[in-house]
Write a protein that holds these residues in place. Sequence first.
Motif, PDB file in Angstrom:
ATOM      1  N   ASP A   7       8.849 -34.381   9.705  1.00  0.00           N
ATOM      2  CA  ASP A   7       8.273 -33.313  10.514  1.00  0.00           C
ATOM      3  C   ASP A   7       9.275 -32.715  11.499  1.00  0.00           C
ATOM      4  O   ASP A   7       8.982 -31.762  12.194  1.00  0.00           O
ATOM      5  N   THR A   8      10.470 -33.300  11.577  1.00  0.00           N
ATOM      6  CA  THR A   8      11.448 -32.841  12.547  1.00  0.00           C
ATOM      7  C   THR A   8      11.937 -31.440  12.194  1.00  0.00           C
ATOM      8  O   THR A   8      12.273 -31.161  11.058  1.00  0.00           O
ATOM      9  N   THR A   9      11.990 -30.570  13.189  1.00  0.00           N
ATOM     10  CA  THR A   9      12.539 -29.232  13.002  1.00  0.00           C
ATOM     11  C   THR A   9      13.601 -29.006  14.049  1.00  0.00           C
ATOM     12  O   THR A   9      13.437 -29.374  15.210  1.00  0.00           O
ATOM     13  N   GLY A  10      14.692 -28.401  13.652  1.00  0.00           N
ATOM     14  CA  GLY A  10      15.762 -28.105  14.577  1.00  0.00           C
ATOM     15  C   GLY A  10      15.825 -26.628  14.887  1.00  0.00           C
ATOM     16  O   GLY A  10      14.812 -25.938  14.904  1.00  0.00           O
ATOM     17  N   VAL A  11      17.027 -26.134  15.099  1.00  0.00           N
ATOM     18  CA  VAL A  11      17.208 -24.722  15.407  1.00  0.00           C
ATOM     19  C   VAL A  11      17.350 -23.897  14.137  1.00  0.00           C
ATOM     20  O   VAL A  11      16.860 -22.781  14.040  1.00  0.00           O
ATOM     21  N   PHE A  12      18.013 -24.456  13.118  1.00  0.00           N
ATOM     22  CA  PHE A  12      18.367 -23.679  11.932  1.00  0.00           C
ATOM     23  C   PHE A  12      17.324 -23.722  10.820  1.00  0.00           C
ATOM     24  O   PHE A  12      17.372 -22.911   9.902  1.00  0.00           O
ATOM     25  N   ASP A  13      16.398 -24.682  10.879  1.00  0.00           N
ATOM     26  CA  ASP A  13      15.494 -24.869   9.743  1.00  0.00           C
ATOM     27  C   ASP A  13      14.026 -24.753  10.120  1.00  0.00           C
ATOM     28  O   ASP A  13      13.161 -25.320   9.488  1.00  0.00           O
ATOM     29  N   ARG A  14      13.716 -23.991  11.156  1.00  0.00           N
ATOM     30  CA  ARG A  14      12.336 -23.906  11.631  1.00  0.00           C
ATOM     31  C   ARG A  14      11.517 -23.003  10.717  1.00  0.00           C
ATOM     32  O   ARG A  14      11.828 -21.827  10.543  1.00  0.00           O
ATOM     33  N   LEU A  15      10.456 -23.553  10.170  1.00  0.00           N
ATOM     34  CA  LEU A  15       9.618 -22.787   9.257  1.00  0.00           C
ATOM     35  C   LEU A  15       8.889 -21.655   9.971  1.00  0.00           C
ATOM     36  O   LEU A  15       8.558 -20.636   9.374  1.00  0.00           O
ATOM     37  N   ASP A  16       8.629 -21.838  11.282  1.00  0.00           N
ATOM     38  CA  ASP A  16       7.895 -20.801  12.008  1.00  0.00           C
ATOM     39  C   ASP A  16       8.758 -19.579  12.296  1.00  0.00           C
ATOM     40  O   ASP A  16       8.271 -18.569  12.793  1.00  0.00           O
ATOM     41  N   PHE A  17      10.049 -19.627  11.971  1.00  0.00           N
ATOM     42  CA  PHE A  17      10.913 -18.470  12.145  1.00  0.00           C
ATOM     43  C   PHE A  17      11.537 -18.037  10.819  1.00  0.00           C
ATOM     44  O   PHE A  17      12.490 -17.269  10.796  1.00  0.00           O
ATOM     45  N   ALA A  18      10.970 -18.517   9.718  1.00  0.00           N
ATOM     46  CA  ALA A  18      11.585 -18.261   8.420  1.00  0.00           C
ATOM     47  C   ALA A  18      11.559 -16.783   8.035  1.00  0.00           C
ATOM     48  O   ALA A  18      12.398 -16.329   7.267  1.00  0.00           O
ATOM     49  N   ASP A  19      10.594 -16.024   8.555  1.00  0.00           N
ATOM     50  CA  ASP A  19      10.469 -14.621   8.162  1.00  0.00           C
ATOM     51  C   ASP A  19      11.084 -13.667   9.179  1.00  0.00           C
ATOM     52  O   ASP A  19      10.856 -12.467   9.133  1.00  0.00           O
ATOM     53  N   ASP A  20      11.875 -14.194  10.090  1.00  0.00           N
ATOM     54  CA  ASP A  20      12.410 -13.354  11.148  1.00  0.00           C
ATOM     55  C   ASP A  20      13.926 -13.479  11.199  1.00  0.00           C
ATOM     56  O   ASP A  20      14.519 -14.360  10.584  1.00  0.00           O
ATOM     57  N   ALA A  21      14.571 -12.570  11.935  1.00  0.00           N
ATOM     58  CA  ALA A  21      16.013 -12.650  12.125  1.00  0.00           C
ATOM     59  C   ALA A  21      16.352 -13.927  12.882  1.00  0.00           C
ATOM     60  O   ALA A  21      15.641 -14.317  13.811  1.00  0.00           O
ATOM     61  N   PRO A  22      17.434 -14.585  12.516  1.00  0.00           N
ATOM     62  CA  PRO A  22      17.792 -15.829  13.196  1.00  0.00           C
ATOM     63  C   PRO A  22      18.339 -15.572  14.593  1.00  0.00           C
ATOM     64  O   PRO A  22      18.768 -14.462  14.920  1.00  0.00           O
ATOM     65  N   HIS A  23      18.341 -16.602  15.405  1.00  0.00           N
ATOM     66  CA  HIS A  23      18.949 -16.518  16.723  1.00  0.00           C
ATOM     67  C   HIS A  23      20.473 -16.553  16.602  1.00  0.00           C
ATOM     68  O   HIS A  23      21.026 -17.206  15.727  1.00  0.00           O
ATOM     69  N   GLU A  24      21.120 -15.855  17.509  1.00  0.00           N
ATOM     70  CA  GLU A  24      22.583 -15.850  17.515  1.00  0.00           C
ATOM     71  C   GLU A  24      23.150 -17.136  18.113  1.00  0.00           C
ATOM     72  O   GLU A  24      24.147 -17.672  17.633  1.00  0.00           O
ATOM     73  N   GLN A  25      22.524 -17.619  19.178  1.00  0.00           N
ATOM     74  CA  GLN A  25      23.097 -18.739  19.912  1.00  0.00           C
ATOM     75  C   GLN A  25      22.006 -19.452  20.696  1.00  0.00           C
ATOM     76  O   GLN A  25      21.160 -18.805  21.319  1.00  0.00           O
ATOM     77  N   VAL A  26      22.024 -20.768  20.665  1.00  0.00           N
ATOM     78  CA  VAL A  26      21.119 -21.590  21.457  1.00  0.00           C
ATOM     79  C   VAL A  26      21.962 -22.631  22.176  1.00  0.00           C
ATOM     80  O   VAL A  26      22.724 -23.367  21.540  1.00  0.00           O
ATOM     81  N   VAL A  27      21.824 -22.678  23.506  1.00  0.00           N
ATOM     82  CA  VAL A  27      22.664 -23.551  24.325  1.00  0.00           C
ATOM     83  C   VAL A  27      21.782 -24.577  25.033  1.00  0.00           C
ATOM     84  O   VAL A  27      20.815 -24.211  25.709  1.00  0.00           O
ATOM     85  N   PHE A  28      22.119 -25.850  24.874  1.00  0.00           N
ATOM     86  CA  PHE A  28      21.407 -26.928  25.553  1.00  0.00           C
ATOM     87  C   PHE A  28      22.244 -27.365  26.757  1.00  0.00           C
ATOM     88  O   PHE A  28      23.431 -27.691  26.614  1.00  0.00           O
ATOM     89  N   CYS A  29      21.630 -27.360  27.922  1.00  0.00           N
ATOM     90  CA  CYS A  29      22.352 -27.583  29.172  1.00  0.00           C
ATOM     91  C   CYS A  29      21.791 -28.804  29.894  1.00  0.00           C
ATOM     92  O   CYS A  29      20.571 -28.927  30.054  1.00  0.00           O
ATOM     93  N   GLN A  30      22.659 -29.670  30.355  1.00  0.00           N
ATOM     94  CA  GLN A  30      22.227 -30.854  31.098  1.00  0.00           C
ATOM     95  C   GLN A  30      23.192 -31.142  32.235  1.00  0.00           C
ATOM     96  O   GLN A  30      24.408 -31.098  32.061  1.00  0.00           O
ATOM     97  N   ASP A  31      22.638 -31.419  33.411  1.00  0.00           N
ATOM     98  CA  ASP A  31      23.424 -31.823  34.567  1.00  0.00           C
ATOM     99  C   ASP A  31      22.780 -33.080  35.150  1.00  0.00           C
ATOM    100  O   ASP A  31      21.695 -33.011  35.750  1.00  0.00           O
ATOM    101  N   LEU A  32      23.411 -34.216  34.953  1.00  0.00           N
ATOM    102  CA  LEU A  32      22.819 -35.491  35.347  1.00  0.00           C
ATOM    103  C   LEU A  32      22.642 -35.589  36.857  1.00  0.00           C
ATOM    104  O   LEU A  32      21.679 -36.203  37.333  1.00  0.00           O
TER     105      LEU A  32
END
Length: 373
Positions: A7-32
């Motif tokens: 059931d795991t979905t990431g950024v590149f394989d999401r079925l809920d976005f299969a019919d739309d233009a893909p995202h250009e960039q997704v950035v994950f940010c963390q500051d401990l």
Amino acid sequence: MCAVHPDTTGVFDRLDFADDAPHEQVVFCQDLRTGLKAIIAIHSTALGPALGGTRFYPYVDERAALTDVLRLSRGMTYKAAIAGLKLGGGKAVIIGEPARLKTPALLEAYGRFVETLNGRYITAGDVNTTSEDMDIVGRTTAHVVARTPRNGGSGDSAPLTALGVFHAMAAAAETYWGTADLTGRKIGVEGVGKVGYNLVGLLVDAGAIVSATDTNTAALGRLAAAHPSVSIVDSVIDADIDLYAPCAMGATLTDVSAAGLIASVVCGAANNQLAHPDVELALHQRGILWVPDFVANSGGLIQVAGELDKRSREETTAQVEKVGDTVGRILQRQREHQILVGEAARDIVIERLRSARTPGPLSPVLPPRSDSF
């Protein structure tokens, strides 16, 4: 070797976005040090730098946060395109309880991450972030708008967002009932935070009969004090009303709620109002007119675009008032082509994106034109 849950979905394989233009960039940010956990999603820069607010919210998990930011950033691309702005679509979410985690240090850390994108993403306020917060974010990045006027910004975007929704309602009313006059119309507003509160004021002044609901008792108390004629109720989506105005979180229009909806028109400020795309067809089949959220709630984006272009408040307000004209053109196109209202709006967006430039490595391939129903 790690096992992957089916059931795991990431950024590149999401079925809920299969019919739309893909995202250009997704950035994950963390500051401990500050506890910052944020996701910045850039959907498209085809028309210009991606602009979208920062939402601070206690998501149940990181997957829910990712889903929200991907949907919201895509919506910003559509919103900018339909409004005729030279901006792309982006959004950011900060994960956590704002009352506990939101500190100047955290906001400054977030600003440093925004700065690393070198202007491809411009941020602003959103749910649980304010113009004052953007002042703090602006200490560490130049790529922020909707700061307080004393710090060179255009301030809170909620009033102009509400104004755009109001004019979208009037245009929908003219199409459905033959008049843009909302006097005596029973309107249920779901969510009376920053935008919903301002919208209620406009509706009361227009002579509408308003009922409202919110999970935040303080927000309801403020509304009741300002507008004693408004009925405070437990729910509006299933009430006997003419127009349902979702102005809280998204996905309130589900298969079940669409089937039970009494209202004839749906028009509100909430993003991503449909739980899934097929809900739009269900509403249409019941004769319910839905105004796409990315059209109705574009007033705030128009405001910050005006800030970037150094336009006066009067010029920006006049442009926001034209949201109703945009809704009218979309509804005319819907009738002429016999397609869904959402399809008519999305077709306009796609046409503008296609004409913007030749797709390249940072310009998503666009989906084909939608089919009629």
